[in-house]
Scaffold this active site. Structure first.
Site, PDB file in Angstrom:
ATOM      1  N   ASP A   1       1.190  -0.881  -0.086  1.00 34.81           N
ATOM      2  CA  ASP A   1      -0.210  -0.098   0.124  1.00 34.81           C
ATOM      3  C   ASP A   1       1.594   1.134  -0.153  1.00 34.81           C
ATOM      4  O   ASP A   1       2.354   0.872   0.289  1.00 34.81           O
ATOM      5  CB  ASP A   1      -1.257   0.446   0.756  1.00 34.81           C
ATOM      6  CG  ASP A   1      -1.450   1.177   1.665  1.00 34.81           C
ATOM      7  OD1 ASP A   1      -2.385   1.878   1.089  1.00 34.81           O
ATOM      8  OD2 ASP A   1      -1.144   1.805   2.694  1.00 34.81           O
TER       9      ASP A   1
ATOM     10  N   ASP B   1      -1.362  -1.006   6.264  1.00 37.65           N
ATOM     11  CA  ASP B   1      -1.576  -0.423   7.272  1.00 37.65           C
ATOM     12  C   ASP B   1      -3.279  -0.656   8.170  1.00 37.65           C
ATOM     13  O   ASP B   1      -3.918  -0.111   8.697  1.00 37.65           O
ATOM     14  CB  ASP B   1      -1.301   1.139   7.676  1.00 37.65           C
ATOM     15  CG  ASP B   1      -1.938   2.087   6.266  1.00 37.65           C
ATOM     16  OD1 ASP B   1      -2.806   1.139   5.641  1.00 37.65           O
ATOM     17  OD2 ASP B   1      -1.422   2.908   6.713  1.00 37.65           O
TER      18      ASP B   1
ATOM     19  N   ASP C   1      -7.183  -1.008   3.122  1.00 35.73           N
ATOM     20  CA  ASP C   1      -6.767  -2.318   2.341  1.00 35.73           C
ATOM     21  C   ASP C   1      -6.763  -3.462   3.223  1.00 35.73           C
ATOM     22  O   ASP C   1      -6.070  -4.300   2.840  1.00 35.73           O
ATOM     23  CB  ASP C   1      -5.310  -1.320   2.481  1.00 35.73           C
ATOM     24  CG  ASP C   1      -4.313  -1.754   3.428  1.00 35.73           C
ATOM     25  OD1 ASP C   1      -5.011  -1.370   4.147  1.00 35.73           O
ATOM     26  OD2 ASP C   1      -3.287  -0.842   2.691  1.00 35.73           O
TER      27      ASP C   1
HETATM   28  P1  ADP Z   1      -3.248   4.544  -0.967  1.00 33.58           P
HETATM   29  O1  ADP Z   1      -3.492   3.830  -1.367  1.00 33.58           O
HETATM   30  O2  ADP Z   1      -1.891   5.236  -1.442  1.00 33.58           O
HETATM   31  O3  ADP Z   1      -2.706   3.747   0.804  1.00 33.58           O
HETATM   32  P2  ADP Z   1      -5.912   5.710   0.694  1.00 33.58           P
HETATM   33  O4  ADP Z   1      -6.508   4.392  -0.318  1.00 33.58           O
HETATM   34  O5  ADP Z   1      -5.909   6.042   1.592  1.00 33.58           O
HETATM   35  O6  ADP Z   1      -4.184   5.320  -0.426  1.00 33.58           O
HETATM   36  O7  ADP Z   1      -6.687   7.103  -1.074  1.00 33.58           O
HETATM   37  C1  ADP Z   1      -6.668   7.346  -1.554  1.00 33.58           C
HETATM   38  C2  ADP Z   1      -6.966   8.334  -2.630  1.00 33.58           C
HETATM   39  O8  ADP Z   1      -8.222   8.439  -1.844  1.00 33.58           O
HETATM   40  C3  ADP Z   1      -6.051   8.937  -1.759  1.00 33.58           C
HETATM   41  O9  ADP Z   1      -5.039   9.878  -2.345  1.00 33.58           O
HETATM   42  C4  ADP Z   1      -6.645  10.373  -1.485  1.00 33.58           C
HETATM   43  O10 ADP Z   1      -7.246  10.765  -2.722  1.00 33.58           O
HETATM   44  C5  ADP Z   1      -8.231  10.158  -1.163  1.00 33.58           C
HETATM   45  N1  ADP Z   1      -8.537  10.100   0.231  1.00 33.58           N
HETATM   46  C6  ADP Z   1      -8.793   9.032   1.002  1.00 33.58           C
HETATM   47  N2  ADP Z   1      -9.357   9.556   2.748  1.00 33.58           N
HETATM   48  C7  ADP Z   1      -9.291  10.711   2.498  1.00 33.58           C
HETATM   49  C8  ADP Z   1      -9.143  11.604   3.113  1.00 33.58           C
HETATM   50  N3  ADP Z   1      -9.537  12.066   4.492  1.00 33.58           N
HETATM   51  N4  ADP Z   1      -8.824  13.433   2.859  1.00 33.58           N
HETATM   52  C9  ADP Z   1      -9.030  13.190   1.786  1.00 33.58           C
HETATM   53  N5  ADP Z   1      -8.568  12.550   0.522  1.00 33.58           N
HETATM   54  C10 ADP Z   1      -8.628  10.951   1.079  1.00 33.58           C
HETATM   55 MG    MG Z   2      -3.113   3.652   2.978  1.00 40.08          MG
END
Ligand code: ADP
Ligand code: MG
Length: 469
Positions: A18, A211, A215
């Site tokens: 992730d 984390d 995911d």
């Molecule tokens: P990753 O897969 O890289 O860990 P996440 O799945 O946590 O990322 O989030 C993916 C996308 O969703 C972020 O890049 C953002 O655009 C959006 N996002 C998720 N949670 C939030 C939040 N609390 N505030 C703003 N944007 C969010």
């Molecule tokens: Mg993440």
């Protein structure tokens, strides 16, 4: 968290990460706020902060931290907040629907700067109010300092790597390039992440590292799920592998421990089976003295324990010092694993012959040597010495006369050592009409046994030689 997980981990081929919160630190910082025509920076930040008020996402923490510096008065409040995992947050702000999250189509003015920040590997979220984009926030999520090194370590160990992220393609590509990751997949919501994990585990044994934020289903669906220590509580308790810290060297180290453990299991098993397959026939054939065999059995158990204890050294010098061994034996090790036991068993057999109190003797019983003497008139007599070793001996004497009515009387047996003359009379027991057992104490050397008897009244006599060893 289980032996089973350790075994699966030892055979992993692909490690998928992730991005946000896993490859990057949880600490993120707003670097720039872009505003659409007719809006102000404070408006954008105030709406964003209101939306993020309850979120624990690293992006939310950064936005709240940046907004804290602007004036508190007149700050809007969000109602009916809804978390859309992997996309962002929706709510009513001042009675108007608002959203912060992954960018959709952008107004022309914002398009260029947003792309530029994404190409630098920063995450850009948009802020919408009343279905209109009012601004965008660029957030730098610094890579964990050890990310590059631990990815390189995985590659050295023959593993492939991937990023599965919900973030924008350009930002993920920039991170992937900075870390030298083999394969990237971006703009995945949690369901798509899960699908991607399922599809990939069809093709290769997959370790998913995350984390637990957006995911957790992917962690559960992978062949092995690994939660990093700074992640969510549920991810830590439901994953197969839980890293206690957030040091990414924990990932290659865990694989290193798993592979080393698996190798030790196989080595110990091969040794135990091989040892018994080789040693049992040698012992049964009389090539290994029981004393040496008993010693070797204990030694064999010690070999297994000592081999297992090597595992305790792993990680003593920190996680970064644990390198996953390559799977399979090298040429040198394969030759060694055959040559070493052969040398060991040859040594065991030779040692046995050298120190054994029973050396030169076979442990298998030998058949006694039977002497047959003709009695004249068709019959014969048979003599054998049992057991033919120093100490108490039994001399068996059988008469096989030609007629059933033959009488056998005055049977007498004596034994004298060859050379010196004096004969020893034997204790003598008649077991059957034709079978006599004679008891005698014999020392080593050559002996002459003389039998006297009367067959149907006729005196007869014969002698046999025996050497007591
Ligand atoms: P990753 O897969 O890289 O860990 P996440 O799945 O946590 O990322 O989030 C993916 C996308 O969703 C972020 O890049 C953002 O655009 C959006 N996002 C998720 N949670 C939030 C939040 N609390 N505030 C703003 N944007 C969010
Ligand atoms: Mg993440």
């Amino acid at each position: 968290r289980s032996g089973d997980a350790l075994e699966r981990l030892s055979r992993v081929e692909l490690v998928a990460f992730d991005k946000t919160g896993t490859l990057t630190e949880r600490r993120a910082a707003v670097t720039h706020v872009m505003v659409a025509d007719g809006y102000r920076r404070d408006d954008v930040m105030a709406v964003a902060a209101a939306l993020e008020a309850d979120s624990e996402h690293p992006l939310a923490l950064a936005i709240r931290a940046a907004a804290a510096s602007s004036p508190r008065r007149g700050r809007p409040v969000a109602e009916s907040t809804r978390d859309v995992p992997g996309l962002g947050v929706e709510a009513l702000v001042g009675g108007v629907p608002a959203r912060v999250g992954r960018p959709g189509p952008l107004p022309p003015l914002l398009d260029e700067p947003v792309t530029a920040y994404q190409e630098r590997g920063e995450t850009v979220v948009v802020v919408e109010r009343g279905e209109v984009v009012i601004g965008a926030i660029a957030i730098a999520t610094p890579l964990r300092p050890e990310a590059r090194g631990s990815i390189a370590r995985l590659h050295e160990s023959g593993l492939r790597t991937a990023i599965l992220s919900g973030d924008n393609r350009r930002a993920v590509a920039a991170v992937g390039a900075a870390l030298g990751i083999d394969d990237i997949e971006a703009e995945l919501n949690p369901e798509e992440k899960l699908e991607s994990v399922r599809a990939r585990s069809q093709r290769a044994r997959l370790l998913m590292v995350g984390d637990g934020v957006n995911d957790a289903p992917a962690l559960a669906a992978a062949d092995v799920g690994c939660a990093i220590g700074s992640g969510s509580e549920t991810a830590l308790t439901s994953s197969d592998i839980a890293l206690l810290g957030s040091d990414l060297y924990g990932v290659p180290a865990a694989i290193g421990v798993a592979r080393a453990t698996y190798a030790v299991i196989v080595q110990n098993f091969a040794w135990a089976v091989g040892y018994n397959i080789a040693a049992l026939p040698l012992a049964a054939a009389g090539f290994i003295d029981p004393l040496v065999a008993a010693f070797a059995m204990g030694l064999s158990s010690l070999v297994v324990v000592a081999n297992s204890l090597r595992l305790a050294r792993l990680g003593r010098d920190g996680l970064a010092a644990v390198r996953p061994s390559r799977l399979g034996l090298g040429r040198k090790r394969a030759v060694l694993s055959v040559v070493l036991p052969v040398v060991l068993f040859a040594a065991l057999t030779v040692l046995s012959e050298l120190v054994s109190p029973a050396r030169g003797q076979t442990l298998l019983p030998e058949l006694p040597h039977i002497s047959t003497v003709s009695l004249g008139g068709g019959g014969n007599a048979q003599v054998y010495l049992d057991p033919d070793a120093p100490g108490l001996n039994e001399l068996h004497l059988f008469f096989y006369p030609s007629h059933a009515r033959t009488t056998i009387t005055a049977v007498q047996v004596d034994a004298r050592p060859q050379g010196s003359g004096s004969p020893e009379a034997l204790r003598h027991l008649r077991v059957a009409f034709n079978h006599y057992v004679n008891y005698v104490l014999l020392s080593r050397g050559a002996w002459l046994f003389t039998v006297n008897a009367r067959i149907d009244g006729r005196a007869m006599s014969f002698s046999v030689h025996r050497t007591i060893t």
